[in-house]
Design a protein around this motif. Structure first.
Motif, PDB file in Angstrom:
ATOM      1  N   PHE A  56       0.831  -1.207   0.000  1.00  0.00           N
ATOM      2  CA  PHE A  56       0.000   0.000   0.000  1.00  0.00           C
ATOM      3  C   PHE A  56       0.864   1.254   0.000  1.00  0.00           C
ATOM      4  N   GLU A 114      -3.087   5.856   0.377  1.00  0.00           N
ATOM      5  CA  GLU A 114      -3.884   5.058  -0.558  1.00  0.00           C
ATOM      6  C   GLU A 114      -4.938   4.286   0.230  1.00  0.00           C
ATOM      7  N   LYS A 115      -6.150   4.265  -0.277  1.00  0.00           N
ATOM      8  CA  LYS A 115      -7.226   3.533   0.384  1.00  0.00           C
ATOM      9  C   LYS A 115      -6.899   2.049   0.459  1.00  0.00           C
ATOM     10  N   GLY A 116      -7.343   1.404   1.534  1.00  0.00           N
ATOM     11  CA  GLY A 116      -7.168  -0.036   1.660  1.00  0.00           C
ATOM     12  C   GLY A 116      -6.372  -0.462   2.873  1.00  0.00           C
ATOM     13  N   SER A 117      -5.757   0.504   3.560  1.00  0.00           N
ATOM     14  CA  SER A 117      -4.994   0.160   4.759  1.00  0.00           C
ATOM     15  C   SER A 117      -5.028   1.327   5.738  1.00  0.00           C
ATOM     16  N   TRP A 118      -4.406   1.125   6.897  1.00  0.00           N
ATOM     17  CA  TRP A 118      -4.358   2.189   7.900  1.00  0.00           C
ATOM     18  C   TRP A 118      -3.430   3.338   7.481  1.00  0.00           C
ATOM     19  N   TYR A 175      -4.037   5.028   4.921  1.00  0.00           N
ATOM     20  CA  TYR A 175      -4.907   5.843   4.074  1.00  0.00           C
ATOM     21  C   TYR A 175      -4.925   7.316   4.491  1.00  0.00           C
ATOM     22  N   LYS A 176      -4.932   7.583   5.795  1.00  0.00           N
ATOM     23  CA  LYS A 176      -4.983   8.969   6.243  1.00  0.00           C
ATOM     24  C   LYS A 176      -4.331   9.109   7.617  1.00  0.00           C
ATOM     25  N   ARG A 211       2.973   8.780   7.886  1.00  0.00           N
ATOM     26  CA  ARG A 211       1.516   8.940   7.900  1.00  0.00           C
ATOM     27  C   ARG A 211       1.074  10.198   8.648  1.00  0.00           C
TER      28      ARG A 211
END
Length: 237
Positions: free
Chosen positions: A22, A26-30, A32-33, A62
């Motif tokens: 990931f 990117e969407k799909g994991s922690w 993401y934001k 992150r």
């Protein structure tokens, strides 16, 4: 292989896989934001120049990269500490992609051995990292260092797991939790209160969480009671 070495190998494999699979934000994991609590604190430092930030267990950026984006090149620096080679390499890569490399100082080191100089930082972050020191005594040591290393009116933001369980999804069997320091929620909370007993508590929340991870190619359900603890150093006012 001793218990700590086994846990750290499992965590390395898990994070290496996640960082490779990931991309940051990117969407799909922690990944993401960033953590919303961290973002909510940034406005408290409006007008503070230079802003000195320490991110313990920074991973691939992150939280530190969004903070770096919020401060100008001349008004602060974020020191990012992490032990994993994969995290360090990706953090350097992402800091260039997001054009914040001049605001980020990368340090490859165990957070338990990183020397926090007294009265140095305005904002210290430790998100899902303190529970990965080797022992309770190391945890106490790092917490003490964080408190001592924070300037007056500075803020510490801690998110730490407690009462962690791991369950094999296919068999339902409970596995040994791959967490170096795994305390009861009440005991972990008491440690935090003791370390910051003269500070103002801005936020204290305990949130049960469940999510699926992979261990040795098998899906595992991780359960935890995540403690969010945000405190401000008003001790010497």
């Amino acid at each position: 292989m001793d218990r700590i070495a086994k846990i750290r190998l499992e965590e390395k494999l898990y994070h290496d896989h996640c960082y490779e699979k990931f991309a940051l934000f990117e969407k799909g994991s922690w990944l993401y934001k960033p953590v919303q609590t961290v973002l909510d604190i940034i406005p408290y430092f409006k007008g503070v120049e230079p802003l000195e930030v320490l991110d313990l267990g920074a991973g691939v950026g992150r939280n530190s990269i969004p903070i770096a984006e919020a401060i100008s090149i001349r008004t602060g620096c974020i020191t990012c500490v992490d032990l994993l080679d994969s995290a360090i390499e990706k953090l350097k890569e992402y800091s260039k992609i997001y054009q914040v490399e001049d605001r980020i100082q990368v340090v490859k080191q165990d957070i338990a051995t990183f020397q926090i100089k007294p009265n140095t930082y305005d904002f210290i972050i430790a998100v899902s990292s303190l529970e990965h020191v080797r022992t309770e005594s190391e945890l106490d040591y790092v917490l003490h260092g964080m408190a001592e290393g924070t300037k007056q009116k500075g803020i510490n933001c801690i998110i730490i797991n407690s009462e962690v369980e791991e369950v094999d999804i296919k068999t339902g069997l409970h596995l040994e939790a791959q967490m170096e320091v795994n305390l009861r929620t009440a005991d972990m909370t008491n440690k935090l209160k003791e370390a910051y007993q003269s500070w103002s508590v801005m936020k204290h929340v305990v949130k049960p969480l469940e999510y699926t991870i992979e261990r040795q190619g098998k899906p595992v359900l991780m359960k935890t009671k995540a403690i969010t603890y945000v405190v401000k150093n008003d001790a010497r006012l």
